[in-house]
Design an enzyme around this catalytic site. Structure first.
Site, short mmCIF file in Angstrom:
data_model
loop_
_atom_site.label_atom_id
_atom_site.label_comp_id
_atom_site.label_asym_id
_atom_site.label_seq_id
_atom_site.Cartn_x
_atom_site.Cartn_y
_atom_site.Cartn_z
N HIS A 95 0.93 -1.18 -0.09
CA HIS A 95 0.15 0.15 0.14
C HIS A 95 0.84 1.25 -0.09
O HIS A 95 0.63 2.23 -0.84
CB HIS A 95 -0.98 0.05 1.07
CG HIS A 95 -1.77 1.05 1.29
ND1 HIS A 95 -3.18 1.36 1.01
CD2 HIS A 95 -1.55 2.48 1.67
CE1 HIS A 95 -3.67 2.37 1.38
NE2 HIS A 95 -2.81 3.13 1.92
N GLU A 96 1.88 1.38 0.94
CA GLU A 96 2.65 2.46 1.18
C GLU A 96 3.61 2.71 -0.07
O GLU A 96 4.04 3.62 -0.53
CB GLU A 96 3.30 2.50 2.45
CG GLU A 96 2.55 2.55 3.63
CD GLU A 96 1.40 3.73 3.52
OE1 GLU A 96 1.76 4.75 2.85
OE2 GLU A 96 0.48 3.63 4.35
#
Length: 603
Positions: free
Chosen positions: A392-393
């Site tokens: 995600h990051e």
């Protein structure tokens, strides 16, 4: 008695798993020098006031100086906030962050004349300037954006006052951050082996996933007992933050705080409304999921502290950080070799601060600015959820990397509305990869369960947050007070509505509003849900259409803010002004639930 496991100090961490901030500044002395250089720009900025309309060259000079100042300022600010977030008990870097924030406000004040002054120039004159000076055409979209907000921009003197107020109006968020990350201390609880462990933000969800219901309940109650002691302060802090948003919306002549927020991205407010409406339509499906959880877990009552425990037991889905990196890299194969090479560069170049330490900011994020690498803060735990957090990051970071590489500074920072698209698309590709590479029924069930939980956390939960945020702003706009009791009653009722009849909504959950940092981000949370919906549609296109869809998507990543976010997404292949993408994502949730339920019943 076994000694309780404690959180290590920053000085005890392995540098291999810490980010490398030297590409920003080699040393604190360099930061100090840059700080003074930026401060010296204030006089130059002020000297330009009253000159922007003199000629095309004067306007270009002002816009270029604004970019130059902000580019350097952001490096100063990013270094300070990253150093503070890695250890908020270090007074030196807390002070750096405060100084950087103050400097940002001083620069904002010094440049506060720019927009009002541009708006004082006749539109025909600006058109003439654009024709006269080819270099000025770079700023055409930026000038159009200023003109779009013409009725909401105040006079130069009023804008200066608002800029000066920034340091004060940021206080609610700063106070919450210090209470939440530095001052608040949680008790120790006994794990499933009877060993004492300190409860922290980073460990909380880990405890919530524990197979021992006693551990889950102890962690849940310990968490909210701690917040209960601060509820009056935190209610006052949240109330002040809401009033800040309303203040800005009113002085800028918006009909509501919500309208003011969405207009920053040129997004129609109906997008926010359509999201909540679509979620309400699919709440019966979500209630069905909660009922299935209760049945699978064989619970007489399904409590809030049971919501994170996996439905599939005895499955080894633990991943070290090294394993997580490899898994994420493999899952991103559909996006092409260059994308994967950049991810690998991030792994090897100190982009990531991996493990929790004492005083480290909770949660995870991607940061950085123009001219620096993207930086990722994690509090990594060895589980599948944290593998998802990594990808995600990394999605955020690749979006930032492409935007900053392909766009000039003025368009290099993509808008918040599209910020969650790249991150959640990475998650969708990870899910697809996991499902395609396992034949084991239990592991497949575990992955499907995790995907359902992603919908729960990113779509249903964020929509509930968005509805809560909308209601509390409307209450204050009507002149009502936000007290600890009124906030808790509202939040409790929303949980009852969203989780349905098969959830025993514990009283303690009424205080969850007190621990959510995103409630200080001014209508941010709905973008998680809309971003997830857009990402679901785009990932499906990438997996089904291949290179043409990948090319469209990479162009979106490279677009920065060179166009309005709705237009960038349309070019990528999804129209968020329609409720269809959200409904399509919810249909995927229903189909995934059907698939998972069939496997459960077939066991």
């Amino acid at each position: 008695m076994t000694e309780a496991k404690r959180i290590p100090k920053r000085s005890e961490m392995d540098p291999k798993y810490m980010w490398d901030l030297t590409p920003i500044f080699e040393s604190d002395d360099e930061w100090e020098k840059a700080f003074q250089e930026v401060k010296a720009y204030i006089t130059q900025c002020q000297a330009l006031q009253g000159t922007l309309g003199d000629s095309a060259e004067s306007l270009l000079k002002g816009l270029r100086l604004q970019d130059q100042v902000n580019m350097k300022l952001l490096k100063v600010y990013v270094y300070a906030h990253l150093k503070k977030d890695e250890d908020s008990t270090n007074a030196k870097y807390v002070a750096y962050n405060d100084r950087a924030s103050s400097l940002a406000n001083d620069i904002q004040n010094a440049l506060s004349f720019v927009v009002p002054e541009i708006l004082s120039i006749e539109e025909d004159t600006i058109t003439q300037f654009l024709q006269e000076n080819e270099d000025l055409t770079l700023y055409r979209h930026a000038l159009d954006e200023i003109n779009r907000q013409r009725e909401h921009v105040l006079s130069a003197s009023e804008e200066s006052i608002i800029a000066r107020a920034g340091e004060v109006t940021s206080a609610p968020s700063n106070i919450f951050s210090m209470i939440n990350n530095a001052d608040m201390k949680f008790p120790r609880i006994k794990d499933e082996n009877g060993e004492e462990q300190e409860l922290t933000h980073g460990r909380y969800v880990h405890f919530m996933e524990n197979n021992s219901r006693r551990v889950r309940q102890d962690a849940f109650e310990a968490m909210y007992d701690t917040y209960k002691k601060q509820k009056n302060t935190l209610a006052a802090t949240l109330n002040a933050s809401v009033k800040k948003n309303i203040f800005y919306s009113r002085v800028r002549r918006y009909p509501s705080a919500l309208e003011a927020s969405v207009q920053k991205d040129n997004v129609p407010s109906k997008v926010y409304e359509q999201l909540i409406q679509a979620i309400h339509e699919y709440l019966p499906v979500f209630h069905r999921y909660v009922a299935l959880r209760k049945k699978v877990l064989e619970l007489d009552e399904h409590h809030m502290y049971d919501i994170y425990v996996p439905l599939v037991q005895e499955v080894n889905m633990k991943y070290s950080f090294e394993e997580a990196k490899d898994l994420v890299l493999s899952s991103l194969t559909p996006l092409g070799e260059e994308y994967r090479d950049i991810v690998n560069k991030g792994y090897e170049s100190g982009w990531i601060d991996v493990y929790e330490n004492e005083g480290k900011r909770s949660g995870a994020y991607s940061s950085g600015t123009y001219g620096t690498p993207p930086y990722i803060l994690l509090n990594y735990q060895d589980n599948l959820d944290n593998v998802y957090t990594l990808t995600h990051e990394m999605g955020h970071s690749l979006h930032s990397y492409y935007s900053r590489r392909e766009q000039p500074f003025v368009y290099s920072n993509y808008t918040i509305f599209v910020a969650e698209v790249a991150s959640t698309l990475n998650e969708a590709l990870l899910t697809d990869h996991l499902l395609k590479t396992t034949e084991d029924k239990k592991r497949k069930m575990y992955i499907l369960n995790h995907y359902l939980d992603s919908f729960r956390g990113t779509v249903f939960r964020q929509a509930m947050f968005a509805e809560f945020e909308k209601i509390i702003h409307e209450k204050v706009e009507r002149g009502e007070a936000l007290t600890p009791d009124s906030l808790s009653e509202l939040y409790y009722d929303l949980n009852v509505k969203y989780f349905g009849p098969d959830m025993k909504v514990d009283e303690d959950i009424a205080l969850e509003w007190a621990r959510i940092p995103h409630f200080y981000y001014n209508f941010y949370v709905y973008k998680y849900a809309t971003g997830f919906s857009a990402a679901t549609a785009l990932s499906k296109q990438i997996l089904e259409q291949g290179q043409p869809a990948v090319d469209r998507y990479l162009q979106f990543l490279k677009g920065g803010s060179s166009k309005y976010p709705i237009d960038l997404l349309k070019q990528a292949g999804v129209d968020m002004t329609s409720p269809d993408p959200v409904r399509q994502a919810l249909q995927v949730f229903e189909q995934t639930l059907d698939e998972f339920e069939a496997l459960v019943l077939d066991k």
